[in-house]
Motif scaffolding. Structure first.
Motif, PDB file in Angstrom:
ATOM      1  N   GLU A  67       0.814  -1.216   0.000  1.00 32.66           N
ATOM      2  CA  GLU A  67       0.000   0.000   0.000  1.00 32.66           C
ATOM      3  C   GLU A  67       0.851   1.272   0.000  1.00 32.66           C
ATOM      4  OE1 GLU A  67      -2.752  -0.084   3.205  1.00 32.66           O
ATOM      5  OE2 GLU A  67      -3.497  -2.103   2.763  1.00 32.66           O
ATOM      6  N   LEU A  68       2.129   1.152   0.332  1.00 37.26           N
ATOM      7  CA  LEU A  68       2.993   2.327   0.374  1.00 37.26           C
ATOM      8  C   LEU A  68       3.389   2.817  -1.005  1.00 37.26           C
ATOM      9  CD1 LEU A  68       5.407   1.370   3.304  1.00 37.26           C
ATOM     10  CD2 LEU A  68       3.321   2.745   3.412  1.00 37.26           C
ATOM     11  N   ALA A  69       3.187   1.982  -2.049  1.00 33.58           N
ATOM     12  CA  ALA A  69       3.638   2.367  -3.396  1.00 33.58           C
ATOM     13  C   ALA A  69       2.986   3.661  -3.852  1.00 33.58           C
ATOM     14  CB  ALA A  69       3.353   1.239  -4.379  1.00 33.58           C
ATOM     15  N   GLY A  70       1.739   3.865  -3.497  1.00 35.26           N
ATOM     16  CA  GLY A  70       1.024   5.056  -3.939  1.00 35.26           C
ATOM     17  C   GLY A  70       1.618   6.355  -3.437  1.00 35.26           C
ATOM     18  N   LEU A  71       2.461   6.276  -2.385  1.00 30.19           N
ATOM     19  CA  LEU A  71       3.080   7.491  -1.865  1.00 30.19           C
ATOM     20  C   LEU A  71       4.127   8.049  -2.816  1.00 30.19           C
ATOM     21  CD1 LEU A  71       3.713   6.398   1.851  1.00 30.19           C
ATOM     22  CD2 LEU A  71       1.857   7.853   1.010  1.00 30.19           C
ATOM     23  N   PHE A  72       4.712   7.186  -3.628  1.00 29.63           N
ATOM     24  CA  PHE A  72       5.864   7.590  -4.429  1.00 29.63           C
ATOM     25  C   PHE A  72       5.568   7.688  -5.919  1.00 29.63           C
ATOM     26  CE2 PHE A  72       7.168   4.888  -0.827  1.00 29.63           C
ATOM     27  CZ  PHE A  72       7.734   5.876  -0.027  1.00 29.63           C
ATOM     28  N   PHE A  73       4.511   7.002  -6.400  1.00 28.16           N
ATOM     29  CA  PHE A  73       4.130   7.095  -7.808  1.00 28.16           C
ATOM     30  C   PHE A  73       3.047   8.152  -7.938  1.00 28.16           C
ATOM     31  CE2 PHE A  73       5.743   2.727  -7.486  1.00 28.16           C
ATOM     32  CZ  PHE A  73       6.716   2.781  -8.477  1.00 28.16           C
ATOM     33  N   LYS A  74       3.457   9.348  -8.282  1.00 24.95           N
ATOM     34  CA  LYS A  74       2.530  10.473  -8.375  1.00 24.95           C
ATOM     35  C   LYS A  74       2.612  11.089  -9.749  1.00 24.95           C
ATOM     36  CE  LYS A  74       3.297  11.681  -3.513  1.00 24.95           C
ATOM     37  NZ  LYS A  74       3.791  12.738  -2.592  1.00 24.95           N
ATOM     38  N   ASP A  75       1.467  11.629 -10.206  1.00 24.56           N
ATOM     39  CA  ASP A  75       1.470  12.379 -11.455  1.00 24.56           C
ATOM     40  C   ASP A  75       2.138  13.729 -11.221  1.00 24.56           C
ATOM     41  OD1 ASP A  75       0.096  10.360 -12.709  1.00 24.56           O
ATOM     42  OD2 ASP A  75      -1.879  11.211 -12.225  1.00 24.56           O
ATOM     43  N   GLY A  76       2.730  14.233 -12.276  1.00 28.77           N
ATOM     44  CA  GLY A  76       3.315  15.566 -12.182  1.00 28.77           C
ATOM     45  C   GLY A  76       4.631  15.602 -11.443  1.00 28.77           C
ATOM     46  N   ASN A  77       5.432  14.533 -11.562  1.00 27.67           N
ATOM     47  CA  ASN A  77       6.751  14.559 -10.948  1.00 27.67           C
ATOM     48  C   ASN A  77       7.712  15.487 -11.667  1.00 27.67           C
ATOM     49  OD1 ASN A  77       6.422  12.910  -8.730  1.00 27.67           O
ATOM     50  ND2 ASN A  77       6.836  11.029  -9.860  1.00 27.67           N
TER      51      ASN A  77
END
Length: 803
Positions: free
Chosen positions: A756-766
């Protein structure tokens, strides 16, 4: 006539070209466009006039080439002068990095009741099964570090006792130092949250939140404590004077021992000093046990507190806490100068002269009560006078005599009682010799009446200038209150517990006089304030940085208006200003207890380093008694002759010895204008155990022989941690982990939900948009072109026979 028409036309053309160019690139802000256009038009006209003059001396074709080279060179020079810069916004995809922090402390290697593996293994398994690191590694850099007492790369060597403590604040702070802010995507941390070092994890977590770099946490551990008794913390002084009471407080915990009793002992070198019996009334019991003892022997005492009498504990090695306290007979040289025998002076003189044997007192009363016809003997104050001869009638005679005092206390004295030259000597004692100056405010002169430039510079507050009096100032009753800085400051410690200490100060009787001030100087710190019960109340922090800063400013303003005790570092020394002369009221109903403790704390805090070994001529000490493998060791020595004057030594060294073998030797450097102090710093020691530092040098041998000793040495101890803190509390600290996650924008999960932690680092607009500036004039190609054009013009001109 033609040039009068041509110049304005050329000016307009150049102005239009520069204006249009300025809409594409940024031109120099130092020169106006019209000025550059005027200069260019005049330069072009000069070149054309020169062409008319030279055209008759060379062939027309050669003359035209000369004009062309000159105009081209002028264009390049103009390009350099307008300094064009190409400015644009660009988007770039930064190389992001996620750092995996594995808590490798001892508590993480425990296997909780009912668990199939240790906390560390469960956390690692959760990472592996989730595949989160493989997913992140496809687009980002992933690096793993180990954290315990400090941070280490995976595979890096570790010092002894490295995992005997957990410093999550240092681990996260090191990540911020190592990874650039633009590259830091966040942190994945596997931990039980058992942070037990001084740093505040919450402060570091806020920095991650500001950088939009979340801390995702895999919480591994049990919330149910095992059956165990432990010492959580021991508070004890590092140094006391021989004959003083030694107060020790131990925080204990008992889990699973309801209805039982335990024995708690204080021991020194294996000898029982005191024993207490603790009744455990509930399953999860916490209690503080206090001991008071008067050591009978000097030296460095190897003390120990231990719990005995319980069976079935999960951990047997957290029931004892070893600590060391230096019991020394070294005395602090204190000088008191007062105008008239007011109550503050009388009680302070009696305290240091008759009751505190750790102080060698000298006092000068400028206007004592006299008997008519009695002649006054001239006795300059001097720290070289025998112990017990405290009364003097004159100030120290020389600058060297002033420098012998560790603490100088000035009362309500007239401005002309100490001249400018003497104030400069006092300033040198504070700033260079590292002495402490204490000013006790008075209604007549101190500190508002000071006229000396050097004296006013030492005062830590902005006062009211002029020869006015403050007899009627601060007449409303008030009580003494601790500031946020004062609650944890060594000067204001009347009790070992913070809550009880605040209650002791709040319980002192009301006072009715204090001197107001106009403000605080930079670096000043308020420890005590006057609380009249009508203040605006507590100033709390805001929701964001701006509000927090505003709240801090308001709090500082409040403290300045009601300040009672202000301190400030001044050079190498300290200055303390008491804005009331009523501290003797601390004796009410308690005798010497609190009054002595306050002034004793103040004097010891400001007197400089505690040099616990040696005699009157040579003394030696270290900044701590106990070190971890991460701590550097500061060694301080002082050399003085029989008159307490500093002794110079060019070959002074400190030897580090273990089991009779010299491990290393470092040269000691003189501390400038410090009255005989020398210092050296040794690197951290990786191996735990006891060590000894010996002082060597020709002057040391001579002075120790005069003292009747064979040498000077001091012991120290290197440990994994300063107590069994790592296994004292072993339950999962979910509250701290949740706070870190909330402040950083992260999340806390169990090992089986690590994905569940993956969503913290894969973000749009990096992608980051940033400003790029490229100078179009400041490079070698432009300079080279300019040189080529000038060379071509010179060759063409010389080829036509022109000079």
């Amino acid at each position: 006539m033609k040039h009068l028409i041509r110049i304005p036309i050329v000016f307009l053309v150049l102005w239009g070209v520069l204006t249009g160019l300025g809409s594409i690139v940024r031109l120099t802000p130092d020169r106006p466009v019209w000025g550059i256009a005027v200069g260019g038009a005049l330069a072009i006209e000069a070149i054309l006039l020169l062409y008319r003059y030279e055209s008759g001396a060379v062939a027309p074709r050669r003359a035209r080439w000369m004009v062309a080279w000159r105009l081209a060179a002028l264009a390049v020079l103009g390009w350099i002068l307008i300094e064009p810069v190409w400015v644009r916004m660009v988007e770039r995809e930064p190389q992001r990095e996620v750092v995996v922090v594995l808590d490798d402390s001892a508590s993480m290697h425990l296997t909780d009741d009912g668990a199939a593996a240790s906390r560390m293994d469960l956390g690692k398994a959760g990472l592996e099964v989730s595949g989160i690191l493989d997913r992140i590694g496809e687009t980002m850099k992933v690096r793993t570090v180990l954290a315990a007492r400090s941070i280490r790369e995976d595979g890096e060597s570790k010092a002894a006792g490295w995992n005997d403590a957990t410093d999550l604040a240092s681990a996260l702070g090191t990540v911020l130092e190592q990874v650039p802010p633009d590259s830091l995507a966040g942190v994945i941390m596997v931990s039980d949250g058992r942070h037990n070092r001084p740093g505040h994890v919450e402060d570091v977590a806020r920095r991650f939140g500001i950088l939009d770099a979340p801390v995702g946490i895999i919480a591994s551990g049990s919330v149910e404590p095992p059956k165990d008794a432990s010492i959580l913390e021991v508070k004890a002084p590092e140094a006391i004077h021989l004959g003083d009471r030694m107060r020790v407080a131990a925080a204990l915990k008992f889990d699973g021992y309801k209805g039982k009793q335990a024995k708690v002992r204080l021991m020194r070198d294996g000898k029982l000093l005191e024993e207490r019996v603790v009744q455990v009334p509930q399953d999860h019991h916490r209690e503080e046990v206090r001991f008071v003892t008067v050591p009978e022997e000097g030296g460095v005492g190897g003390f120990r507190i231990e719990i005995d009498g319980l069976e079935g504990e999960r951990f047997a090695d957290n029931n004892g806490w070893d600590f060391e306290t230096s019991i020394t007979d070294a005395r602090t040289n204190v000088l008191i100068v007062e105008g008239t025998p007011r109550w503050e002076f009388r009680y302070l003189r009696n305290l240091f002269y008759g009751r505190d044997k750790s102080v060698h007192l000298q006092y000068v009363l400028l206007h004592p009560d006299r008997i008519a016809g009695q002649e006054e003997e001239e006795i300059p104050a001097s720290a070289s006078r025998p112990f017990g001869e405290a009364q003097a009638t004159r100030l120290p005679a020389t600058a060297e005599e002033w420098r012998k005092f560790d603490v100088i206390i000035l009362g309500d004295i007239e401005p002309d009682a100490i001249d400018e030259a003497t104030w400069e000597i006092i300033a040198g004692c504070v700033k260079e010799r590292a002495a402490m100056l204490v000013m006790v405010a008075g209604p007549q002169f101190m500190p508002h009446g000071l006229t000396s430039v050097a004296g006013r510079e030492l005062v830590p507050v902005e006062g009211y200038e002029g020869r006015r009096s403050f007899y009627s100032a601060g007449g409303e009753p008030f009580r003494i209150s601790l500031t946020s800085e004062g609650r944890a400051h060594p000067v204001t410690q009347q009790s070992s517990g913070e809550t009880e200490n605040a209650a002791v100060w709040a319980g002192f009787p009301e006072l009715r006089w204090r001197q107001p001030i106009a403000g605080l100087k930079e670096g000043a710190e308020v420890l005590l304030t006057a609380d009249d019960g009508r203040g605006p109340g507590q100033v709390t922090g805001g929701r964001d940085l701006g509000e927090a800063l505003d709240a801090m400013v308001k709090r500082r303003e409040q403290e300045a208006k009601s300040a009672l005790l202000v301190t400030r570092q001044s050079g190498k020394g300290k200055v303390a200003l008491l804005l009331t002369d009523r501290t003797w009221r601390l004796r009410e109903g308690a005798g010497d207890l609190y009054h002595h403790r306050f002034w004793g704390n103040l004097v010891r805090w400001g007197a400089g380093p505690v040099l616990r070994a040696g005699a009157s001529r040579v003394r030696l000490g270290t900044d701590q008694l106990t070190y971890t493998a991460d701590d550097k060791i500061t060694v301080t020595a002082r050399l003085r002759d029989s008159e307490l004057s500093p002794v110079e030594s060019t070959d002074l060294t400190a030897e580090l010895v273990r089991d009779g073998q010299v491990l290393t030797s470092v040269a000691m450097s003189a501390v400038e204008n410090s009255s005989g102090l020398y210092e050296a710093v040794m690197e951290p020691l990786a191996d735990a155990g006891r060590y000894e530092i010996r002082l060597q040098g020709a002057e040391v041998a001579r002075l120790t022989a005069e003292d009747g000793a064979n040498g000077v040495s001091v012991g120290l101890r290197v440990v994994g941690s300063r107590g069994p803190v790592e296994l004292a509390e072993t339950t999962l600290n979910r509250g701290l982990l949740d706070t870190v996650a909330q402040l950083s924008g992260g999340k806390v999960v169990t090992p089986d939900a690590a994905a569940e932690l993956a969503g913290l680092f894969f973000k749009d607009g990096n992608a980051r948009t940033e400003l790029r500036e490229t100078p179009l004039w400041d490079n070698g190609w432009v300079l080279g072109l300019f040189a080529i054009l000038l060379t071509a013009e010179w060759v063409t001109r010389r080829g036509g026979g022109l000079p």
